[in-house]
Scaffold this active site. Structure first.
Site, PDB file in Angstrom:
ATOM      1  N   HIS A 136       0.849  -1.191   0.000  1.00  0.00           N
ATOM      2  CA  HIS A 136       0.000   0.000   0.000  1.00  0.00           C
ATOM      3  C   HIS A 136       0.883   1.239   0.000  1.00  0.00           C
ATOM      4  CE1 HIS A 136      -3.566   2.443   0.647  1.00  0.00           C
ATOM      5  NE2 HIS A 136      -2.777   3.184   1.401  1.00  0.00           N
ATOM      6  N   ARG A 179     -13.912  13.394   6.243  1.00  0.00           N
ATOM      7  CA  ARG A 179     -12.600  14.009   6.516  1.00  0.00           C
ATOM      8  C   ARG A 179     -12.145  14.842   5.332  1.00  0.00           C
ATOM      9  NH1 ARG A 179      -9.179   9.096   7.211  1.00  0.00           N
ATOM     10  NH2 ARG A 179      -7.472  10.578   7.317  1.00  0.00           N
ATOM     11  N   LYS A 216      -8.700  -1.262   6.167  1.00  0.00           N
ATOM     12  CA  LYS A 216      -8.994  -1.854   4.854  1.00  0.00           C
ATOM     13  C   LYS A 216      -8.044  -3.002   4.554  1.00  0.00           C
ATOM     14  CE  LYS A 216      -8.928   2.318   3.298  1.00  0.00           C
ATOM     15  NZ  LYS A 216      -9.000   3.648   2.740  1.00  0.00           N
TER      16      LYS A 216
END
Ligand code: URA
Length: 428
Positions: free
Chosen positions: A86, A172, A191
């Protein structure tokens, strides 16, 4: 139904620098997901968290509660180790494209759930959608089948994965509360843990084109995420990498796919190759594979074979011509010397304004738009030589893109050296 807690009490605790109990955190995430906490209350709580922080126990519980808001995937029936990467987001960051097939060459399955771009950082799915026929939305069964047959899949995260994060992230984004380390760490890790990967390598970007502008902030984010991963039984490592300048020579969609294919063909820009190989080594080590040589698998075509199968399995034609922008404009070097700065944020904003990115979720991106760079920091340039080509289908966008690039390039006298280190630190 009477509620276990009152949202205003929870906000007051964080406003006054207190600590939330595990029960208060579980209730907050659950109540927000089902609409019992209003957006304005959650926005106030997010701002209190941004200003006053959270301790390790709170962040860990917040993450667990977000995972529990949705489904958890399970790849154990594959009978293979799984590993994922990621990136916290950057400009020209196409590394996932060559990396996923490269790691799969060595028998490790790569379930890469990716996103679309918002703002100046590009999205992996937007890039891949420039390939004719390629499909981002797969069912869980299709994803499993592809992991078993091909070994790598890059697709959109289904709606069932961490739904609390989807709602929270959208809030956000419009309330100035994205840049809170506890909220970024829990958003990303909820996630990744729910996705069910066995190991995870994080590429935490540092510099103008990244969320984290300095090394200290990036280290704190990396340490927080590595700890969350390890606590959840996911073997997690983080690299801190330079995002002061874009990765590679392209920022856009189709042009980034083209550059990734060059890397898979054994060529491509040095920095993209270096980071792809280094992240592959980390992912393979985390998945328990020793003595693999990913650099060789890029050179000899094995990674390209997996890429072709991966694109075809999702309906794409890996040999089809990629879309090309209808219009282009060139930016030339103003003087002789060494290019010492090419600002990542400026290039990202220019590519976005040319049509490569979107300002709202529902906007459509242009496949051919973006910025092609002809020189990177460290290169010797001569006045009048092309530095960048701006690409778009809509030429009225050139002026705003040029504006974004004002001051983005610094050329210093010959003999100067830019600060060009790519990998800045490793946190395990
Ligand atoms: N990416 C995410 O998924 N969440 C964040 O909060 C920031 C970047």
């Amino acid at each position: 139904m009477s509620e276990q807690f009152d949202a205003v009490d929870i906000i007051r605790i964080k406003r006054d620098k207190g600590t939330l109990s595990p029960e208060q955190i579980d209730w907050t995430i659950d109540a927000y997901t089902r609409g019992a906490i209003a957006d304005e209350q959650m926005a106030a709580l997010n701002m209190a968290i941004l200003l006053n922080g959270m301790d390790r126990t709170e962040i860990s519980r917040w993450t667990t509660a977000m995972i529990a808001s949705g489904e958890r995937m399970d790849f154990s029936s594959l009978g293979k180790a799984t590993s994922d990467k990621h990136s916290t987001g950057g400009v020209g960051d196409k590394i996932t494209l060559p990396l996923a097939p490269l790691v799969a060459v060595f028998g490790v399955a790569v379930p890469q759930l990716s996103g679309r771009g918002l703002g100046h950082t590009g999205g992996t799915l937007d890039k891949l959608e420039s390939i004719s026929g390629w499909r981002a939305d797969l069912s869980n069964d299709e994803m499993m089948r592809q992991l078993a047959d091909v070994g790598a899949v890059i697709c959109a995260a289904g709606a069932g994965l961490a739904p609390a994060d989807k709602k929270l992230y959208a809030l956000r984004d419009v309330t100035g509360t994205v840049e809170a380390i506890p909220l970024i760490a829990s958003s990303i890790m909820s996630k990744k843990i729910a996705e069910g990967t066995g190991s995870l390598v994080l590429d935490v970007k540092v510099g103008s084109g990244a969320f984290m502008k300095n090394l200290d902030q990036a280290r704190e984010l990396a340490r927080t995420m590595v700890a969350l991963g390890q606590d959840a039984g996911v073997n997690t490592v983080a690299l801190l990498t330079n995002m002061a300048t874009p990765l590679g020579l392209t920022a856009g969609n189709a042009i980034e796919v083209q550059e990734s294919v060059e890397v898979l063909a054994g060529g491509g820009p040095e920095d993209v190759v270096e980071l792809t190989v280094r992240l592959a080594e980390e992912m393979l080590a985390c998945a328990g594979v020793r003595d693999a040589d990913p650099a060789a698998a890029l050179k000899d075509g094995r990674a390209m074979d997996v890429w072709n199968s991966m694109i075809e399995a999702q309906g794409g034609d890996p040999r089809a011509e990629l879309p090309v922008a209808r219009e282009s404009e060139t930016i030339y070097a103003p003087s002789d010397g060494v290019l010492v700065e090419l600002d990542a944020l400026a290039v990202g904003v220019a590519a976005w304004r040319l049509g490569a990115g979107r300002a709202r979720k529902e906007d459509v991106v242009q496949a051919g738009a973006g910025v092609r760079m002809h020189a990177k920091p460290g290169a010797l340039v001569r006045a009048g030589e092309p530095l960048m080509t701006l690409l778009t289908d809509t030429p009225e966008k050139f002026d705003r893109a040029r504006e974004a690039l004002e001051g983005a390039v610094v050329i210093a006298p010959e003999g100067s050296r830019p600060d060009a280190q790519l990998i800045l630190d490793r946190i395990a």
